[in-house]
Design an enzyme around this catalytic site. Structure first.
Site, PDB file in Angstrom:
ATOM      1  N   LYS A  84      32.435  36.642  49.162  1.00  0.00           N
ATOM      2  CA  LYS A  84      33.049  35.343  49.400  1.00  0.00           C
ATOM      3  C   LYS A  84      33.331  34.575  48.111  1.00  0.00           C
ATOM      4  CE  LYS A  84      34.329  31.985  52.141  1.00  0.00           C
ATOM      5  NZ  LYS A  84      35.653  32.191  52.741  1.00  0.00           N
ATOM      6  N   ARG A 123      28.102  36.585  50.376  1.00  0.00           N
ATOM      7  CA  ARG A 123      28.251  36.635  48.919  1.00  0.00           C
ATOM      8  C   ARG A 123      28.205  38.065  48.390  1.00  0.00           C
ATOM      9  NH1 ARG A 123      27.654  31.712  46.422  1.00  0.00           N
ATOM     10  NH2 ARG A 123      27.361  32.807  44.475  1.00  0.00           N
ATOM     11  N   GLU A 152      50.193  34.733  51.954  1.00  0.00           N
ATOM     12  CA  GLU A 152      48.889  34.549  52.589  1.00  0.00           C
ATOM     13  C   GLU A 152      48.737  35.458  53.811  1.00  0.00           C
ATOM     14  OE1 GLU A 152      46.221  33.419  51.719  1.00  0.00           O
ATOM     15  OE2 GLU A 152      45.074  33.045  53.536  1.00  0.00           O
ATOM     16  N   TRP A 204      26.412  42.376  45.442  1.00  0.00           N
ATOM     17  CA  TRP A 204      27.809  42.797  45.279  1.00  0.00           C
ATOM     18  C   TRP A 204      27.825  43.528  43.947  1.00  0.00           C
ATOM     19  CZ3 TRP A 204      31.891  41.862  41.834  1.00  0.00           C
ATOM     20  CH2 TRP A 204      33.176  42.179  42.306  1.00  0.00           C
ATOM     21  N   HIS A 224      66.248  43.557  46.269  1.00  0.00           N
ATOM     22  CA  HIS A 224      66.214  43.854  44.831  1.00  0.00           C
ATOM     23  C   HIS A 224      65.200  44.953  44.509  1.00  0.00           C
ATOM     24  CE1 HIS A 224      68.960  40.602  43.979  1.00  0.00           C
ATOM     25  NE2 HIS A 224      68.217  39.804  44.736  1.00  0.00           N
ATOM     26  N   GLU A 228      43.212  42.353  53.536  1.00  0.00           N
ATOM     27  CA  GLU A 228      41.782  42.285  53.225  1.00  0.00           C
ATOM     28  C   GLU A 228      40.882  42.599  54.418  1.00  0.00           C
ATOM     29  OE1 GLU A 228      39.962  38.532  51.947  1.00  0.00           O
ATOM     30  OE2 GLU A 228      41.528  37.437  52.976  1.00  0.00           O
ATOM     31  N   LYS A 240      45.771  38.189  54.077  1.00  0.00           N
ATOM     32  CA  LYS A 240      44.809  38.210  55.197  1.00  0.00           C
ATOM     33  C   LYS A 240      44.807  39.574  55.859  1.00  0.00           C
ATOM     34  CE  LYS A 240      43.087  35.537  54.539  1.00  0.00           C
ATOM     35  NZ  LYS A 240      42.703  34.400  53.742  1.00  0.00           N
ATOM     36  N   CYS A 298      26.690  38.001  44.187  1.00  0.00           N
ATOM     37  CA  CYS A 298      25.407  38.245  44.853  1.00  0.00           C
ATOM     38  C   CYS A 298      24.805  36.937  45.375  1.00  0.00           C
ATOM     39  CB  CYS A 298      24.424  38.859  43.876  1.00  0.00           C
ATOM     40  SG  CYS A 298      25.079  40.308  43.061  1.00  0.00           S
ATOM     41  N   ASN A 313      21.948  36.805  39.833  1.00  0.00           N
ATOM     42  CA  ASN A 313      23.388  36.807  40.112  1.00  0.00           C
ATOM     43  C   ASN A 313      24.083  36.475  38.809  1.00  0.00           C
ATOM     44  OD1 ASN A 313      25.969  36.570  41.193  1.00  0.00           O
ATOM     45  ND2 ASN A 313      25.646  34.416  41.739  1.00  0.00           N
ATOM     46  N   GLY A 314      25.026  37.317  38.397  1.00  0.00           N
ATOM     47  CA  GLY A 314      25.726  37.090  37.132  1.00  0.00           C
ATOM     48  C   GLY A 314      25.896  38.409  36.411  1.00  0.00           C
TER      49      GLY A 314
HETATM   50  C1  F6R Z   1      40.873  35.467  50.654  1.00  0.00           C
HETATM   51  C2  F6R Z   1      39.868  34.704  49.927  1.00  0.00           C
HETATM   52  C3  F6R Z   1      39.935  34.704  48.448  1.00  0.00           C
HETATM   53  C4  F6R Z   1      39.580  33.306  47.890  1.00  0.00           C
HETATM   54  C5  F6R Z   1      39.499  33.355  46.364  1.00  0.00           C
HETATM   55  C6  F6R Z   1      39.271  31.993  45.755  1.00  0.00           C
HETATM   56  O1  F6R Z   1      40.700  35.346  52.035  1.00  0.00           O
HETATM   57  O2  F6R Z   1      38.996  34.102  50.491  1.00  0.00           O
HETATM   58  O3  F6R Z   1      41.166  35.128  48.004  1.00  0.00           O
HETATM   59  O4  F6R Z   1      40.559  32.417  48.311  1.00  0.00           O
HETATM   60  O5  F6R Z   1      38.467  34.220  45.990  1.00  0.00           O
HETATM   61  O6  F6R Z   1      38.076  31.434  46.207  1.00  0.00           O
HETATM   62  P1  F6R Z   1      37.778  29.886  46.039  1.00  0.00           P
HETATM   63  O7  F6R Z   1      38.738  29.144  46.884  1.00  0.00           O
HETATM   64  O8  F6R Z   1      36.357  29.726  46.489  1.00  0.00           O
HETATM   65  O9  F6R Z   1      37.955  29.552  44.586  1.00  0.00           O
END
Ligand code: F6R
Length: 594
Positions: free
Chosen positions: A589, A27, A467, A71, A490, A474, A471, A2, A97-98
């Site tokens: 995020k 967030r 990756e 969130w 496999h 998500e 991407k 949040c 937040n928490g």
């Molecule tokens: C994917 C993404 C997440 C972050 C992960 C770690 O696009 O953004 O998988 O990479 O939540 O976040 P950080 O790097 O802030 O620890």
């Protein structure tokens, strides 16, 4: 998770709160709300985005207030579960937040004492506890309430008729922005860009009282001074700058980010002198810990360090590492986290430090929790990354890892020179990928109709496959899996066929021939094949249905150009499917819960 914001000053709070909240939406964005305080408290909240809330809000009069973008953890996104939450009298409002771990016990007890709860959230116990302990001193009541709470929190409290914000932090980030006759409280720096560039970061256990012209912070009863930081990010950094989405803007920023990141590390005139040793050279191994995209950067880092430094490297998910015993003797530890606030990564750092390990943190956010608990910090200088999907931070993390490995590099000077030259060419190579997006858009249109996709790669491009899949899934909601190309046979071969395209990352290194064999195997099973291949690769055109061509670079740098191409592929596929690219469903995020 949040986002929280607080304002107190000489201006009307409402427009400032809404503007800052909009900047915090990355967030969490399933609901939001504000409370503005003057002689009474007015609270407006709903399960809508900030822009929608702004349209339905009446004008609220008051120069102090708080806001929240959520969130959801406890209770579905709804009006009653949205923050701020209030006590029974409606005169105390709280944003949080928490996670309060013991909220059910506290709630039962408070209900038995006559308190009336309206939401399903853990947060609602906080205003009721404050109400219970209030005897004329808000700060003391907050302190008493927090003594009862187990869990994590960053909170801002306002009370009708009290010209102050009371703030507190434990295991969730909270900053104070220092203004002129006004002060701000926020989860994160981008919220307050443009209002002030002077920031202090609260420490674990801090409780503060913020008025328009004063900030007092106490911990364990004693007043404490906190270091002030000057923020170098500008307000433009946190805006879309003409792009349709933050993600596209951030993808396009990558040539500049590479220059900025490397520019900070490698002086143009004295490349070798500037490659300072980062850690103890007697180390026998290295452990890299991270989550999500940062973990994928860590996996690429494993290949980089093993090739250039010649020591074994383990790259592990912080969320897994935290629950297993590890042998840590003579191991250097690196934690990678864009935000510097990811709960699992912070827990791993603390755990490593407890057993006497020195931890180097690679992060984007100055003053973040990770940077403050690390023994050493490398900043990646990517600028604020607003889109939920990480893009430029991944590339900048790789730059930090290349530089780190080069700083150990004590072999052939010719190799070092050619690597530094390769690094310097990366911005223009990435620009070529960005300039060649027509074929990527065509592939995205093609992919957008499928439900399942495999990404395959080998060696240093295996993490790139992971990756690329992350991407795509998500932001486009297409189910995608990244696989080591040699592993498909496999088991996953059972899923191949006309409905399941495969995207193969074909690097010009020692994996090239075997990768072509893997591609033939895939084609034989009927899967459509898109290849990501280097310019000049004649053979691939005959095997693949579509080819995305990337510029030729030394193999060790191929993850950079390949990942940028896959970021664009995910972006345009999501766009074709009409997805909310910057704010994918269910995500946020900064993941500040385990
Ligand atoms: C994917 C993404 C997440 C972050 C992960 C770690 O696009 O953004 O998988 O990479 O939540 O976040 P950080 O790097 O802030 O620890």
């Amino acid at each position: 998770m949040c986002g929280i914001i607080g304002y107190i000053g000489d201006k009307q709070a409402q427009p400032i709160l809404l503007n800052c909240l909009g900047r915090l939406e990355y967030r969490g964005y399933d609901s939001c709300g504000v409370a503005v305080s003057s002689s009474g408290i007015e609270v407006y909240k709903d399960a809508v985005r900030v822009g929608e809330l702004a349209k339905i809000l009446p004008q609220l009069d008051g120069t102090a207030g708080i806001g929240h973008t959520r969130w959801a953890t406890h209770g579905e996104p709804s009006q009653v579960n949205a923050h701020p939450h209030c006590d029974c009298t409606g005169s105390i409002a709280v944003v949080h937040n928490g996670i309060i771990n013991n909220f059910q016990r506290l709630r039962r007890q408070l209900i038995s004492e006559g308190h009336n709860f309206v939401s399903e959230t853990d947060t609602e116990v906080i205003p009721h506890l404050i109400e219970k302990h209030y005897d004329g001193n808000l700060e003391k009541a907050v302190e008493a309430a927090l003594r009862k709470i187990e869990g994590s929190y960053a909170i801002i409290v306002v009370m009708a008729g009290e010209p102050k914000l009371v703030v507190a932090k434990k295991d969730s980030p909270l900053i104070i922005g220092i203004g002129d006759r006004e002060n701000f409280v926020a989860s994160d720096v981008p919220a307050i860009l443009g209002y002030t560039d002077r920031v202090i970061y609260l420490e674990e256990g801090d409780i503060g009282v913020v008025t328009a012209d004063s900030i007092k912070i106490r911990q364990a009863g004693a007043e404490g001074a906190r270091k002030e930081y000057k923020i170098s990010w500008s307000v433009e950094d946190a805006q879309k700058g003409g792009y349709e989405h933050f993600m596209l803007k951030e993808i396009h920023e990558q040539p500049k980010v590479i220059r900025d990141t490397l520019g900070g590390y490698i002086s143009a005139t004295e490349p070798v002198d500037n490659l300072a040793m980062m850690t103890d050279t007697s180390l026998e191994g290295m452990l890299i810990l991270a989550c999500g995209t940062s973990y994928h950067a860590g996996l690429v880092g494993k290949y980089i360090v093993e090739e250039l430094v010649g020591i074994p490297v383990r790259a592990e998910l912080a969320s897994e590492f935290n629950y297993f015993r590890q042998t840590l003797a003579k191991t250097g530890a690196i934690a990678i986290t864009q935000s510097g606030e990811t709960a699992d990564t912070l827990k791993a750092i603390k755990r490593l430090k407890e057993v006497g390990c020195r931890v180097l943190v690679i992060t984007n956010v100055m003053g973040s929790t990770a940077s403050r608990i690390a023994d050493q910090t490398i900043y990646i200088r990517a600028g604020p990354e607003i889109s939920v999907a990480a893009t430029k931070s991944f590339t900048a993390q790789l730059m930090a890892l290349y530089w780190l490995a080069l700083s150990y590099f004590k072999v052939d000077i010719k190799r070092l020179d050619s690597l530094i030259m390769g690094l310097r060419q990366l911005p223009s190579k990435v620009q070529q990928v960005l300039d060649n997006e027509d074929i990527i858009v065509e592939c995205a249109k093609y992919l957008s109709g499928y439900k399942d996709v495999f990404f395959i790669g080998r060696g240093i491009n295996f993490p790139v496959a992971l990756e690329g899949a992350l991407k795509l899934k998500e932001i486009s909601y297409i189910h995608a899996e990244g696989y080591a190309a040699g592993e498909l046979k496999h088991g996953p071969f059972a899923l191949l066929g006309g409905d399941t395209p495969v995207i193969a990352i074909v690097a010009q290194d020692n994996t090239y021939e075997v990768m072509l064999t893997n591609i033939r195997e895939v084609k034989t099973r009927g899967s459509p094949l898109i290849a990501l291949a280097e310019e000049g690769d004649e053979a691939i055109g005959e095997l693949a249905d579509l080819v995305i061509t990337v510029p030729r670079v030394e193999a060790i740098f191929s993850p950079v150009v390949n990942t940028v191409a896959l970021q664009l592929l995910a972006y345009y596929t999501a766009k074709e499917r009409g997805c909310p690219i910057d704010f994918p469903r269910n995500l946020a995020k900064s993941v500040t819960v385990e």
